[in-house]
Design a protein around this motif. Structure first.
Motif, short mmCIF file in Angstrom:
data_model
loop_
_atom_site.label_atom_id
_atom_site.label_comp_id
_atom_site.label_asym_id
_atom_site.label_seq_id
_atom_site.Cartn_x
_atom_site.Cartn_y
_atom_site.Cartn_z
N LEU A 18 -7.16 -9.17 1.79
CA LEU A 18 -6.51 -7.88 2.02
C LEU A 18 -5.27 -8.07 2.89
CD1 LEU A 18 -9.74 -5.79 2.81
CD2 LEU A 18 -8.64 -6.11 0.58
N LEU B 296 -13.69 -1.09 4.52
CA LEU B 296 -14.17 -1.13 3.15
C LEU B 296 -14.97 0.14 2.86
CD1 LEU B 296 -15.37 -4.85 2.97
CD2 LEU B 296 -13.30 -3.88 1.95
N TRP C 222 -6.39 -7.39 -2.71
CA TRP C 222 -5.63 -6.14 -2.73
C TRP C 222 -4.56 -6.22 -1.66
CZ3 TRP C 222 -8.30 -0.84 -3.83
CH2 TRP C 222 -7.33 0.15 -3.96
N ASN C 223 -3.36 -6.52 -2.08
CA ASN C 223 -2.23 -6.60 -1.15
C ASN C 223 -1.87 -5.19 -0.70
OD1 ASN C 223 -0.63 -8.37 0.18
ND2 ASN C 223 0.72 -8.84 -1.52
N GLY D 155 -2.49 -10.58 -3.18
CA GLY D 155 -3.93 -10.43 -2.98
C GLY D 155 -4.65 -11.75 -3.00
N VAL E 154 -14.95 1.04 -5.57
CA VAL E 154 -14.85 -0.37 -5.94
C VAL E 154 -16.18 -0.79 -6.57
CG1 VAL E 154 -14.38 -2.71 -5.13
CG2 VAL E 154 -13.29 -0.77 -4.00
N SER F 170 -2.50 -7.91 8.62
CA SER F 170 -3.17 -6.61 8.50
C SER F 170 -3.23 -5.94 9.86
CB SER F 170 -4.58 -6.79 7.93
OG SER F 170 -5.42 -7.41 8.89
N GLY G 218 0.81 -1.21 0.00
CA GLY G 218 0.00 0.00 0.00
C GLY G 218 0.84 1.26 0.00
N TYR H 115 -4.00 -3.06 0.92
CA TYR H 115 -5.17 -2.18 0.79
C TYR H 115 -5.03 -0.99 1.75
CZ TYR H 115 -10.04 -0.73 1.44
OH TYR H 115 -11.21 -0.01 1.55
N SER I 9 -2.67 -5.20 4.81
CA SER I 9 -3.42 -3.96 4.61
C SER I 9 -3.51 -3.14 5.89
CB SER I 9 -4.83 -4.28 4.10
OG SER I 9 -5.59 -4.93 5.11
#
Length: 601
Positions: free
Chosen positions: A427, A413, A405-406, A598, A396, A455, A379, A408, A430
């Motif tokens: 994710l 969201l 999505w690596n 991802g 989106v 994450s 990101g 994110y 993220s």
């Protein structure tokens, strides 16, 4: 060729008068099945009372019918040019009456339908006969009862074999001419062992100057050989529509991808991944490696075929392509705000400073038909640490079925994302702290795969994912709470909590423990010492897999019900002893990390 013929010697059993054998030769188009079958036929046909090589069977059966092929076989074996067959049924009856009295060698080349074998290769051959069948589709052989021990895959050419074959066509000798050695090696690297392309390029380049060779090789990188594509596309055209879509997805995005990961993407997009991948494998369009990751692989020329199919009608208008994977084209579309009305799949590795966050976000929101989105990289490569979404805009598309999505960048969201169609969400790495902002409760009814590994997630409400099957929370160090309402884990089959705090892990374990009928093949949990795991005689937990952190303790002496726990002791290098009643295995267990940018593990 000699090597391939030797591989088949045991299946041929020349000289034996055992029951007639059917021997399969399978492989992708252009790999040399016909050449191998012809070499075998020429080498051993003298050992039989009758022999015939039926070539191009697929095309002949379409144009002239199976009756013409039955006539050809009967005439060739019986040496009777006047054989006539009124119908396929009559032809089978003739074969039953006449062929049991001669030991024959029959080659059926390029079979693509089991009905062809029913009409031409029934149970009517004399002992000692050999029927060799070449096909691209293993299923045809299996459906006809060909013994798997007598089905042979044709291997690709080695570099040495490819150089020799190429030189025969390009130079009329077995080694390259002086000065052409490096260019010949470049050709061999491009063809990747496929004999058809070796022959096509050898014939095409014969007698040409070095400059022509260089230009031809450069051209091949963007415009593949038409003759090669025509041969390979026969297999593609034989697929059902959904399997064609799977083939194109794999060609554009998933080559060398672990099978389980690819299956989650394909399942998320509405395909029957297990069945479809088996069909592609049987038709020699993909292979699956024998290593622990079982990677999907596709030959370079088949990948070219997939790319060509996607791009051929609008080669210079990527906004009309169903799939986008070429960085330059995606960047141009995003930057120029052209739109991509036909695109259903996008794969892009984000690179620092090449695209601004505003351009990426605005462009994604405009892709109304997108079902698959996979963004790799970190990101921080594109999005600053203080990046925030404008919650009033559509970032989106709601059509997404799989979002990977690596890195994110959002803390949750987007509010405008309905996620009604979302089946897979990954994710990893993220900045997300919770699925939705506080107060929002959008239930992801279709979500089956969720990966938030590594994450910043702090709280997770599994009540919003009632049909979840696989959950990965590996190395979520900030996770403090998992909310598990009653009835939300019935479909869960995999959980990994490696790297999470023990308090969080244990709270989820207690929820799982109450589900006595839960069938969970694997649950990964990290503990600092075995004593932290509560002793329990009810044994309602699923099979557990523990990954131990190193400790200073030299002995583990806590007894645990052997039926409840499987211990992975591979990392425990300092462990010296166990109580005898504690069952364990020394077999190496592997955890599949996030190997593809991802996705949902």
């Amino acid at each position: 060729m000699d090597r391939r013929m030797q591989d088949m010697e045991s299946s041929l059993g020349i000289g034996l008068n055992d029951k007639a054998r059917m021997i399969g030769i399978k492989g992708m188009g252009g790999i040399g099945k016909t050449t191998l079958a012809r070499a075998i036929f020429d080498n051993v046909s003298s050992h039989f009372e009758g022999s015939i090589f039926v070539d191009d069977l697929r095309e002949v059966s379409k144009k002239r019918g199976l009756e013409s092929l039955q006539e050809r076989i009967l005439s060739g074996v019986l040496k009777d040019e006047n054989m006539r067959v009124g119908s396929v049924h009559d032809g089978k009856e003739f074969m039953k009456m006449r062929l049991p009295y001669k030991k024959v060698l029959l080659v059926l080349d390029d079979v693509d339908d089991e009905e062809q074998l029913e009409a031409l290769a029934g149970d009517w051959f004399k002992d000692g006969s050999r029927i060799i069948i070449t096909t691209r589709d293993e299923k045809v052989l299996l459906a006809h009862g060909v013994d798997t021990n007598w089905i042979h895959d044709v291997s690709f050419l080695s570099d040495e074999e490819a150089i020799s074959l190429f030189s025969r066509y390009a130079f009329k000798r077995y080694i390259p001419d002086q000065g052409y050695e490096e260019l010949s090696l470049e050709v061999v690297r491009y063809v990747a062992g496929l004999p058809l392309t070796v022959k096509v390029l050898g014939s095409h380049l014969r007698g040409e100057k070095k400059l022509v060779w260089s230009d031809a090789l450069k051209r091949l990188k963007t415009i593949p050989s038409r003759k090669t594509l025509e041969v390979l596309e026969i297999s593609y055209n034989s697929l059902e529509d959904d399997h064609k879509e799977m083939f194109l997805d794999i060609a554009c995005f998933m080559n060398k991808c672990p099978r389980v990961y690819a299956a989650r993407i394909l399942d998320s997009c509405g395909f029957s991944a297990a069945y479809g991948s088996r069909i592609l494998e049987q038709k020699s369009l993909i292979t699956i490696s024998n290593d622990k990751l079982s990677r999907l692989s596709m030959h370079d020329r088949l990948i070219e075929l997939g790319w060509n199919i996607v791009r051929r009608w609008h080669p210079h208008e990527p906004n009309k392509h169903s799939r986008l994977w070429i960085r330059e084209e995606i960047e141009e579309l995003f930057t120029d705000d052209v739109g991509a009305e036909a695109s259903t799949c996008i794969g892009l590795h984000l690179v620092r400073k090449e695209l601004s966050p505003e351009i990426i976000i605005k462009s994604l929101g405009n892709l109304k038909k997108l079902r698959f989105l996979c963004l790799g990289g970190k990101g921080d490569d594109c999005f600053p640490g203080d990046w925030t979404f404008d919650q009033t805009k559509q970032y989106v598309p709601n059509s997404l079925q799989f979002l990977g999505w690596n890195g994110y960048p959002g803390l949750s969201l987007p509010q405008t994302f309905r996620a009604n169609n979302l089946v897979g969400l990954g994710l990893p790495g993220s900045r997300i702290t919770q699925l939705w902002e506080s107060g929002e409760r959008k239930v992801l009814k279709k979500l089956r795969f969720l990966n938030l590994s590594d994450s910043k997630v702090r709280t997770l409400d599994l009540g919003m994912t009632p049909n979840l099957e696989r959950l990965s929370l590996r190395d979520c160090h900030d996770l403090t709470q998992i909310h598990v309402p009653a009835g939300c884990l019935e479909r869960l089959v995999f959980v990994t909590l490696i790297g999470c705090s023990w308090s969080v892990s244990f709270s989820l374990l207690k929820k799982l423990e109450s589900l006595v009928l839960l069938s969970m093949p694997e649950l990964s949990v990290a503990v600092k010492r075995l004593g932290e795991f509560p002793r329990d005689s009810t044994n309602n937990l699923p099979m557990l897999r523990f990954a131990f952190h190193y400790t200073k303790e030299k002995t583990v002496s806590y007894g645990i019900d052997s039926k409840a726990v499987v211990l992975d002791l591979q990392p425990c290098k300092k462990l010296e002893c166990f109580r005898k009643h504690l069952w364990f295995t020394t077999s190496k267990r592997t955890y599949i990390p996030w190997l593809y940018s991802g996705g949902a593990q």
